[in-house]
Design a protein around this motif. Structure first.
Motif, PDB file in Angstrom:
ATOM      1  N   ALA A 315      40.265  59.325  22.347  1.00 32.88           N
ATOM      2  CA  ALA A 315      39.544  59.346  23.531  1.00 32.88           C
ATOM      3  C   ALA A 315      37.954  59.093  23.308  1.00 32.88           C
ATOM      4  N   GLY A 316      37.543  58.645  24.628  1.00 33.59           N
ATOM      5  CA  GLY A 316      36.078  58.291  24.458  1.00 33.59           C
ATOM      6  C   GLY A 316      35.893  56.722  25.156  1.00 33.59           C
ATOM      7  N   PRO A 317      34.769  56.141  24.888  1.00 30.96           N
ATOM      8  CA  PRO A 317      34.576  54.766  25.506  1.00 30.96           C
ATOM      9  C   PRO A 317      35.775  53.755  25.263  1.00 30.96           C
ATOM     10  N   LEU A 318      36.334  53.097  26.380  1.00 32.38           N
ATOM     11  CA  LEU A 318      37.333  52.147  26.281  1.00 32.38           C
ATOM     12  C   LEU A 318      36.930  50.956  27.155  1.00 32.38           C
ATOM     13  N   VAL A 319      37.240  49.993  26.500  1.00 33.36           N
ATOM     14  CA  VAL A 319      37.137  48.609  27.381  1.00 33.36           C
ATOM     15  C   VAL A 319      38.684  48.135  27.628  1.00 33.36           C
ATOM     16  N   ILE A 320      38.875  48.157  29.023  1.00 28.77           N
ATOM     17  CA  ILE A 320      40.091  47.628  29.527  1.00 28.77           C
ATOM     18  C   ILE A 320      39.751  46.176  29.902  1.00 28.77           C
ATOM     19  N   SER A 321      40.638  45.175  29.306  1.00 30.55           N
ATOM     20  CA  SER A 321      40.474  43.843  29.373  1.00 30.55           C
ATOM     21  C   SER A 321      41.677  43.227  29.879  1.00 30.55           C
ATOM     22  N   GLY A 322      41.462  42.004  30.632  1.00 27.75           N
ATOM     23  CA  GLY A 322      42.571  41.234  31.010  1.00 27.75           C
ATOM     24  C   GLY A 322      42.279  39.791  31.333  1.00 27.75           C
ATOM     25  N   LEU A 323      43.189  39.149  32.150  1.00 29.76           N
ATOM     26  CA  LEU A 323      42.863  37.587  32.463  1.00 29.76           C
ATOM     27  C   LEU A 323      43.636  37.625  33.776  1.00 29.76           C
ATOM     28  N   ALA A 324      42.872  36.850  34.832  1.00 30.54           N
ATOM     29  CA  ALA A 324      43.425  36.625  35.954  1.00 30.54           C
ATOM     30  C   ALA A 324      43.069  35.019  36.429  1.00 30.54           C
ATOM     31  N   TRP A 325      43.847  34.479  37.471  1.00 33.97           N
ATOM     32  CA  TRP A 325      43.989  33.200  37.625  1.00 33.97           C
ATOM     33  C   TRP A 325      44.753  32.927  39.036  1.00 33.97           C
ATOM     34  N   SER A 326      44.309  31.689  39.549  1.00 32.08           N
ATOM     35  CA  SER A 326      44.895  31.280  40.782  1.00 32.08           C
ATOM     36  C   SER A 326      45.070  29.847  41.054  1.00 32.08           C
ATOM     37  N   GLY A 329      42.238  28.103  43.524  1.00 36.03           N
ATOM     38  CA  GLY A 329      41.060  27.975  43.528  1.00 36.03           C
ATOM     39  C   GLY A 329      40.498  28.991  42.574  1.00 36.03           C
ATOM     40  N   ALA A 330      39.345  29.508  42.603  1.00 37.82           N
ATOM     41  CA  ALA A 330      38.734  30.257  41.790  1.00 37.82           C
ATOM     42  C   ALA A 330      38.924  32.046  42.263  1.00 37.82           C
ATOM     43  N   LEU A 349      33.594  40.571  36.032  1.00 34.51           N
ATOM     44  CA  LEU A 349      34.278  39.550  35.537  1.00 34.51           C
ATOM     45  C   LEU A 349      33.113  38.900  34.341  1.00 34.51           C
ATOM     46  N   ALA A 350      33.579  38.237  33.364  1.00 35.84           N
ATOM     47  CA  ALA A 350      32.918  37.611  32.133  1.00 35.84           C
ATOM     48  C   ALA A 350      31.971  36.859  32.581  1.00 35.84           C
ATOM     49  N   LYS A 351      32.568  35.829  33.544  1.00 39.20           N
ATOM     50  CA  LYS A 351      31.513  34.758  34.127  1.00 39.20           C
ATOM     51  C   LYS A 351      32.244  34.551  35.484  1.00 39.20           C
ATOM     52  N   PRO A 352      31.666  33.902  36.297  1.00 40.34           N
ATOM     53  CA  PRO A 352      32.166  33.664  37.771  1.00 40.34           C
ATOM     54  C   PRO A 352      33.270  32.917  37.699  1.00 40.34           C
ATOM     55  N   GLY A 353      34.385  33.100  38.266  1.00 44.60           N
ATOM     56  CA  GLY A 353      35.622  32.300  38.379  1.00 44.60           C
ATOM     57  C   GLY A 353      35.463  30.932  38.555  1.00 44.60           C
ATOM     58  N   GLU A 354      36.330  30.238  37.818  1.00 42.19           N
ATOM     59  CA  GLU A 354      36.279  28.460  38.156  1.00 42.19           C
ATOM     60  C   GLU A 354      37.533  28.179  38.521  1.00 42.19           C
ATOM     61  N   LYS A 355      37.685  27.180  39.159  1.00 37.81           N
ATOM     62  CA  LYS A 355      39.167  26.831  40.090  1.00 37.81           C
ATOM     63  C   LYS A 355      39.973  26.256  38.978  1.00 37.81           C
ATOM     64  N   MET A 356      41.017  26.933  39.331  1.00 36.34           N
ATOM     65  CA  MET A 356      42.396  26.670  38.476  1.00 36.34           C
ATOM     66  C   MET A 356      42.093  26.791  36.945  1.00 36.34           C
ATOM     67  N   ALA A 357      41.354  27.790  36.594  1.00 35.88           N
ATOM     68  CA  ALA A 357      41.007  28.136  35.329  1.00 35.88           C
ATOM     69  C   ALA A 357      41.217  29.830  35.194  1.00 35.88           C
ATOM     70  N   LEU A 358      41.459  30.293  33.909  1.00 32.09           N
ATOM     71  CA  LEU A 358      41.745  31.717  33.603  1.00 32.09           C
ATOM     72  C   LEU A 358      40.104  32.189  33.891  1.00 32.09           C
ATOM     73  N   THR A 359      40.322  33.436  34.178  1.00 29.80           N
ATOM     74  CA  THR A 359      38.865  34.305  34.296  1.00 29.80           C
ATOM     75  C   THR A 359      39.146  35.677  33.536  1.00 29.80           C
ATOM     76  N   ARG A 360      38.369  36.030  32.746  1.00 24.20           N
ATOM     77  CA  ARG A 360      38.520  37.123  31.734  1.00 24.20           C
ATOM     78  C   ARG A 360      37.837  38.373  32.718  1.00 24.20           C
ATOM     79  N   PHE A 361      38.438  39.483  32.677  1.00 25.94           N
ATOM     80  CA  PHE A 361      37.770  40.699  33.416  1.00 25.94           C
ATOM     81  C   PHE A 361      37.798  41.644  32.294  1.00 25.94           C
ATOM     82  N   TYR A 362      36.622  42.654  32.566  1.00 23.63           N
ATOM     83  CA  TYR A 362      36.492  43.968  31.812  1.00 23.63           C
ATOM     84  C   TYR A 362      36.163  45.171  32.704  1.00 23.63           C
TER      85      TYR A 362
END
Length: 424
Positions: A315-326, A329-330, A349-362
């Motif tokens: 238990a304690g601090p936890l980073v939930i991470s994953g990927l999103a895409w479309s 577009g972005a 979002l790790a950085k602003p989403g880019e068209k037709m590219a994976l986006t990392r989220f935390y």
């Protein structure tokens, strides 16, 4: 292969033990007692390491040897017409190393030398042309980061929770920086006056391998953003990714990304090949099938914690991470739920989403050691919201294999292990 990586038809065997000795409740151990890994000089600090030429082509250190593509042995009759899966649970950021990027072959990965490579453009063109690899390198080139997703990604999850690992439920995807020549440039070189009105024309593309995997693409898409690519992530394509030249069709299903590209024919109609009639169509509840479902809708998955990436620190601090895409577009937003979709929090979002590219989220959170039902929900720039399984089934039933972009659920248990469960 270790038993923890062998998926079964009923459920993927649970991952390695979640708890290890010395787990602390916080993000770091308190320095109450001396830690010999800090206070004592270690072997690696008392001798020389490897010289610069020990691995002329850099390879991962042996301690990362489990981060590899994996297939599912019972999925296909033979590996020459099969698929393996990107270890998305073990990666971060968005760029997929070529050596980890999933493979899909219809007749095996072929060996084709650059010197023997030829690309023909024919059909309704002013001048039929044949390009060598060296010819392609002389045209103005472009660099773009795009995801490539197999239409069957997550396909085994239609009827319920099936494979217990993000690598196997969502790993038919990669995201790489491609370098090449726009297809528009090559079609313009051949001339399109002979085709007349382009609004109803198509291109038919095929590969040099035994299957050829021929597919029809509307001319509108061909002249938009399709790339004839010969590099990925700055280096030559790998054999399994179509060396020396492949097609890149941004946002559209991976079977259109023809590898070992050998011919592009401008046609008056879609060819209606095997790969676009009996295959890669979506069968609905009443038995009819949808055609031309090229675009990959908005989708996301939590990669950690997940069945192959359990929580090991308590238990304690936890980073939930994953990927999103479309493919439309972005990605503009990703929501995360820890209670199976009852409540939602907006991820970072790790950085602003880019068209037709994976986006990392935390989602940076604190875990109280209680069970969670983890879900992610993606929203793209068109306003499309990723659906639940029930929402998809209401429209399409359970006969489909392709284009399953449902919300995925991981059940995280108090010991930190996770499993694939059905929460619709």
């Amino acid at each position: 292969m270790s038993d923890i990586f062998k998926p079964s038809r009923r459920a993927f065997l649970r991952g390695s033990a979640a708890a290890a000795a010395g787990i602390t409740a916080g993000a770091a151990a308190r320095a109450d007692t001396p830690d010999p890994l800090i206070t004592e000089v270690q072997d690696w600090a008392m001798s020389f390491g490897d010289g610069v030429d020990v691995t002329p082509y850099g390879l991962p250190i042996e301690y990362e040897s489990d981060v590899v593509r994996r297939n599912v042995e019972w999925l296909t009759a033979d590996t020459t017409s099969s698929i393996n899966f990107t270890p998305i649970h073990a990666l971060d950021g968005t760029i997929t190393p070529q050596g980890c990027a999933f493979e899909r072959h219809h007749s095996g990965a072929i060996e084709l030398r650059k010197q023997d490579y030829r690309l023909m453009i024919n059909g309704l063109v002013d001048t039929p042309l044949v390009f060598t690899y060296e010819d392609l390198e002389r045209f103005p080139r472009e660099n773009h980061v795009y995801f490539c997703e197999c239409a069957a990604n997550t396909g085994m999850e239609w009827a319920g929770a099936q494979l217990n690992g993000a690598q196997f439920t969502h790993g038919m995807i990669h995201n790489m920086e491609y370098t090449g020549v726009s297809l528009r440039t090559l079609l313009t070189e051949a001339g399109l006056d002979a085709a007349g009105d382009l609004s109803d024309k198509w291109v038919y593309v095929e590969g040099a391998d035994a299957s050829s995997n021929g597919r029809s693409i509307p001319m509108e898409k061909a002249l938009d953003d399709v790339l004839v690519a010969f590099k990925a992530n700055g280096e030559a394509l790998r054999k399994e990714h179509g060396y020396p030249v492949r097609l890149v069709v941004p946002g559209w299903e991976g079977n259109l990304w023809v590898k070992w590209l050998r011919r592009i024919e401008v046609t008056a109609n879609a060819v209606e090949s095997r790969e676009e009639t009996s295959k890669y169509t979506d069968t609905l509840e009443d038995g009819t099938s949808r055609k031309w479902t090229w675009v990959m809708d908005a989708k996301s998955v939590i990669t950690s914690p997940s069945p192959q990436s359990p929580i090991t620190h308590g238990a304690g601090p936890l980073v939930i991470s994953g990927l999103a895409w479309s493919g439309h577009g972005a990605i503009t937003r990703v929501d995360v739920s820890k209670d199976g979709g009852i409540t939602w929090e907006t991820a970072r979002l790790a950085k602003p989403g880019e068209k037709m590219a994976l986006t990392r989220f935390y989602l940076d959170t604190d875990w109280d050691g209680e069970e969670m039902l983890l879900q992610a929900r993606a929203v793209d720039e068109t306003g499309y919201v990723q659906p639940t399984k029930d929402q998809l089934r209401e429209v399409r039933g359970e006969n489909s294999i392709y284009h399953n972009n449902c919300i995925q659920t991981w059940h995280v248990m108090p010991n930190g292990e996770a499993e694939n469960v059905e929460v619709s």
